[in-house]
Design a protein around this motif. Structure first.
Motif, mmCIF file in Angstrom:
data_model
loop_
_atom_site.group_PDB
_atom_site.id
_atom_site.type_symbol
_atom_site.label_atom_id
_atom_site.label_comp_id
_atom_site.label_asym_id
_atom_site.label_seq_id
_atom_site.Cartn_x
_atom_site.Cartn_y
_atom_site.Cartn_z
ATOM 1 N N MET A 134 0.815 -1.215 0.000
ATOM 2 C CA MET A 134 0.000 0.000 0.000
ATOM 3 C C MET A 134 0.848 1.265 0.000
ATOM 4 S SD MET A 134 -2.972 -1.138 2.680
ATOM 5 C CE MET A 134 -3.962 -2.611 2.397
ATOM 6 N N LEU A 135 2.049 1.180 0.555
ATOM 7 C CA LEU A 135 2.952 2.330 0.486
ATOM 8 C C LEU A 135 3.360 2.599 -0.956
ATOM 9 C CD1 LEU A 135 5.365 1.583 3.496
ATOM 10 C CD2 LEU A 135 3.212 2.888 3.519
ATOM 11 N N LEU A 136 3.531 1.529 -1.718
ATOM 12 C CA LEU A 136 4.034 1.648 -3.088
ATOM 13 C C LEU A 136 2.943 1.936 -4.112
ATOM 14 C CD1 LEU A 136 6.632 -1.287 -3.157
ATOM 15 C CD2 LEU A 136 6.959 1.080 -2.397
ATOM 16 N N ASN A 137 1.689 1.579 -3.803
ATOM 17 C CA ASN A 137 0.616 1.858 -4.765
ATOM 18 C C ASN A 137 -0.275 3.014 -4.321
ATOM 19 O OD1 ASN A 137 -1.272 0.860 -2.896
ATOM 20 N ND2 ASN A 137 -1.446 -1.143 -3.894
ATOM 21 N N HIS A 138 0.163 3.758 -3.323
ATOM 22 C CA HIS A 138 -0.512 4.982 -2.870
ATOM 23 C C HIS A 138 -1.879 4.721 -2.223
ATOM 24 C CE1 HIS A 138 2.474 7.564 -4.815
ATOM 25 N NE2 HIS A 138 2.338 6.849 -5.918
ATOM 26 N N SER A 139 -2.118 3.519 -1.700
ATOM 27 C CA SER A 139 -3.430 3.235 -1.118
ATOM 28 C C SER A 139 -3.392 3.098 0.400
ATOM 29 C CB SER A 139 -4.007 1.951 -1.736
ATOM 30 O OG SER A 139 -3.301 0.804 -1.306
ATOM 31 N N SER A 140 -2.356 3.645 1.050
ATOM 32 C CA SER A 140 -2.209 3.488 2.500
ATOM 33 C C SER A 140 -3.272 4.224 3.291
ATOM 34 C CB SER A 140 -0.831 3.992 2.946
ATOM 35 O OG SER A 140 -0.719 5.391 2.702
ATOM 36 N N GLY A 141 -3.837 5.288 2.722
ATOM 37 C CA GLY A 141 -4.793 6.115 3.451
ATOM 38 C C GLY A 141 -4.146 7.227 4.248
ATOM 39 N N LEU A 142 -2.809 7.346 4.190
ATOM 40 C CA LEU A 142 -2.113 8.427 4.890
ATOM 41 C C LEU A 142 -2.547 9.783 4.332
ATOM 42 C CD1 LEU A 142 1.467 6.874 4.958
ATOM 43 C CD2 LEU A 142 -0.056 7.148 6.921
#
Length: 681
Positions: A134-142
């Motif tokens: 998720m860090l690499l595909n921009h889906s972490s929600g941060l």
């Protein structure tokens, strides 16, 4: 099921049309001619000082070139060994580093980040569900970008990386992890920390050892590294400046801090993502997967953004029209811009770098270089200009008026009115209703619809094709705005934020070397409109009297970088904090002493000292004796910088009436000031 309605939004096209130099329109240009013309076009559209480009093919650099000038004042040639900051293309090095560790069995992409960073916590229990993938595909929600001191000048300080875990510990997520992909810088800084934790090495060292050296990349560097910094392309804040800025040093290396030549960047793209030299086939395939499609995304995905692992697009245009997979990543720092496009099937990669300019133009120039190279192999890329699907003006269903209301992204709000006469109006000319349920401008250059998604939100979707002669055409199909739900708050909450509306808050914790000091008065402002936007502070929704957070739950780019705001008060002085920055109410600034001599000392908290230029000091020449560690800047009443010691070596300045003076440095740093009458010319 998704319910599709229609709505019109007056949105300007993302690109400006210009006339291309005649050389770019010559018949049957050679590869070299095409590359040069494309670089010229990228330079012209973006106002770049210089542009450098390179093409990698089948294991070697086969073409290099450049346009522009190394410097506006120095008699030095612009050559192909000049270095540029590659900005966010650095994320692909981080992606490759993570995948190398996965190949070695040292981490799992779908394992929680907390497995590798046990000190990673947030004020939101959902953080435990964030995976490395998720860090690499921009889906972490941060929230997005916590990097107030990420962009410095001639200072390799990595505070922005080193303090990220502390900053995140007080933040909340904008969405459930994995719900949708929205561009997020903090995710890659976290990934950089994962690389260090798992490898037991500094990030720079690990990248050097596992990526750069095996690939033979000798012209790729990090801030603070051992290289000749005079090789960096000169940068300028505006197109009119003649004094170059010092070396830009981005302290979030894995997110945007790497320097390279175009040749090294193109070779990196080719060696890492086209061959087995660095990553194995499974890892390379993983980076090219349709990660963006795993969550919320428009059904029409003919867009320049289509996230893979690291990549901005795994279906870059115009190659996608011809069934050719093209991978693209752009990068923008404050002063450098970059584009990398890779064609894995054809073992080709092109890189275009610039001082000044725009990364998208660089990516489009790289595409033209690759198209010309494919042409030499008798491979044709369909560049037929696309237009919106055919439709006719018709009478609008009356129920579409329900879509009138307040819409927002992470950076702006807009009131949209859908009228019974079949038009939609936002901030420009009305758009008319068409038979396919869209609203369009008279020239039919763009179309807009309202889409009700499964998450219960209403989105303003826009589709357009932007054409730049010499660089081709790029499609956009994305959610531009989300309809903001009613946010009823108590009278006390509304009043608290209304009382701050129009106030200015001055930055306290920006390091003296921060590039922001050269751009404009480093300040934050608040604005409310209790009549038209009750419960909202610009694009943030009021949560309580002292906290407001982003409201735009939008995939892609329009929902990036929430600027959640927390207000605190100490000794009757109000402070604002957001994105790692701390700001103080400008009313707390003292008037600069107008006497002949004085001093200002940075206190134990390390915060900057601010002063306003009153009548007793205005018009006088201030001369500053600088401490060993620190700097000062001066701004006029409009916030335009008129002096910046760290960036430009200024030690004296005529003080503008109503302007601002800031001193910043390590605790205990003392600035000795002398004020004298300014000699008239």
């Amino acid at each position: 099921m998704k319910r599709i309605g229609s709505l019109l939004l007056s949105i300007a096209l993302a690109f400006t049309l210009c006339v291309l130099p005649a050389a770019a329109t010559e018949a049957d240009p050679t590869l070299a001619d095409t590359a040069f013309a494309a670089a010229q076009a990228a330079q012209q559209y973006g106002g770049a000082q210089s542009v450098q480009y390179a093409l990698w093919q089948d294991g070697e650099i086969v073409l290099t070139g450049h346009v522009g000038d190394y410097s506006r004042t120095e008699n030095r040639a612009l050559t192909d060994d000049i270095l540029y900051g590659i900005g966010s293309v650095s994320k692909m090095y981080t992606t490759a580093a993570v995948l190398k560790l996965a190949e070695a069995g040292k981490l799992e992409l779908d394992a929680p980040v907390t497995r590798y960073l046990p000190d990673f916590t947030m004020a939101d229990p959902r953080y435990q569900d964030i995976t490395v993938r998720m860090l690499l595909n921009h889906s972490s929600g941060l929230a997005g970008s916590t990097m107030a001191n990420g962009f410095l000048l001639n200072d390799p300080d990595t505070t922005a990386t080193d303090t990220l875990l502390e900053e995140l510990s007080t933040q909340r997520l904008k969405a459930d992890p994995g719900a949708f992909s929205v561009y997020c810088n903090d995710g890659f800084t976290l990934a950089e920390l994962v690389v260090e934790a798992v490898s037991g090495m500094e990030f720079d060292q690990y990248v050097q050892q596992t990526l750069l050296e095996p690939a033979g990349l000798a012209d790729t560097y990090f801030p603070g590294g051992n290289f000749d910094t005079s090789r960096l392309a000169k940068t300028y804040y505006t197109t009119q400046d003649t004094q170059a800025l010092p070396q830009e040093t981005v302290g979030i290396h894995g997110t945007g801090g790497i320097y390279a030549t175009a040749s090294d960047l193109a070779a990196f793209g080719g060696m890492v993502f086209c061959e087995d030299t660095i990553l194995n086939e499974d890892s390379r395939a993983a980076t090219m997967a349709d990660e963006y499609a795993n969550g919320l995304w428009p059904e029409d995905d003919e867009d320049s953004v289509a996230y893979g692992l690291g990549w901005d697009s795994v279906h870059w245009y115009p190659f996608a029209y011809s069934g050719i997979q093209a991978l693209a990543k752009g990068g923008d720092t404050i002063v450098y811009h970059s584009g990398l496009v890779v064609l894995p099937e054809y073992h080709m990669a092109a890189a275009v770098l610039s001082s000044g300019g725009v990364s998208t133009y660089n990516e489009m120039a790289a595409s033209q270089i690759l198209i010309a190279a494919l042409g030499q192999q008798a491979v044709t890329v369909d560049q037929t200009p696309r237009t919106l699907p055919a439709a006719e003006k018709v009478e609008m269903p009356a129920e579409l008026t329900q879509y009138s209301g307040l819409y927002g992204s992470s950076t702006q709000t807009v009131s949209i009115l859908v009228s019974e006469n079949g038009t939609m109006t936002a901030e420009g000319s009305p758009l008319s209703y068409y038979s396919d349920g869209s609203f369009r401008d008279e020239e039919q250059t763009m179309m807009v619809k309202f889409i009700e998604e499964d998450n219960g939100q209403v989105y303003c979707w826009q589709k357009a094709y932007s054409t730049l002669p010499g660089l081709g055409q790029l499609p956009t199909s994305s959610y531009a705005f989300m309809k903001l739900p009613d946010n009823p708050v108590s009278k006390a909450v509304q009043s608290a934020w209304d009382a701050r509306s129009g106030k200015m808050y001055l930055a306290l914790n920006l390091k003296y070397s921060n590039i922001v000091y050269t751009q404009a008065l480093p300040a934050a402002g608040l604005a409310t409109d209790s009549v038209n936007m009750p419960g909202y502070m610009v694009f943030d929704r009021m949560v309580d009297e002292n906290y407001a957070e982003g409201a735009a739950i939008i995939p892609g780019l329009a929902g990036r970088d929430w600027q959640n705001i927390t207000m605190t008060k100490k000794n009757s002085v109000e402070y604002l904090s957001t994105c790692g920055g701390l700001y103080v109410d400008s009313a707390a600034a003292e008037s600069l002493f107008g006497g002949a001599s004085s001093w200002s000392t940075i206190q134990a908290d390390g915060y900057a000292r601010w002063y306003q230029v009153g009548p007793s000091a205005a018009g006088k020449t201030m001369t500053v004796q600088l401490p060993e560690v620190g700097g000062f800047a001066v701004y006029d009443a409009a916030g335009t910088p008129v002096a910046a010691s760290w960036a430009f070596g200024d030690t004296s300045v005529v003080l503008p009436e109503g302007g601002w003076v800031v001193f910043s440095g390590d605790p205990g740093s003392r600035f000795l000031l002398t004020l004298s009458q300014t000699e008239e010319n």
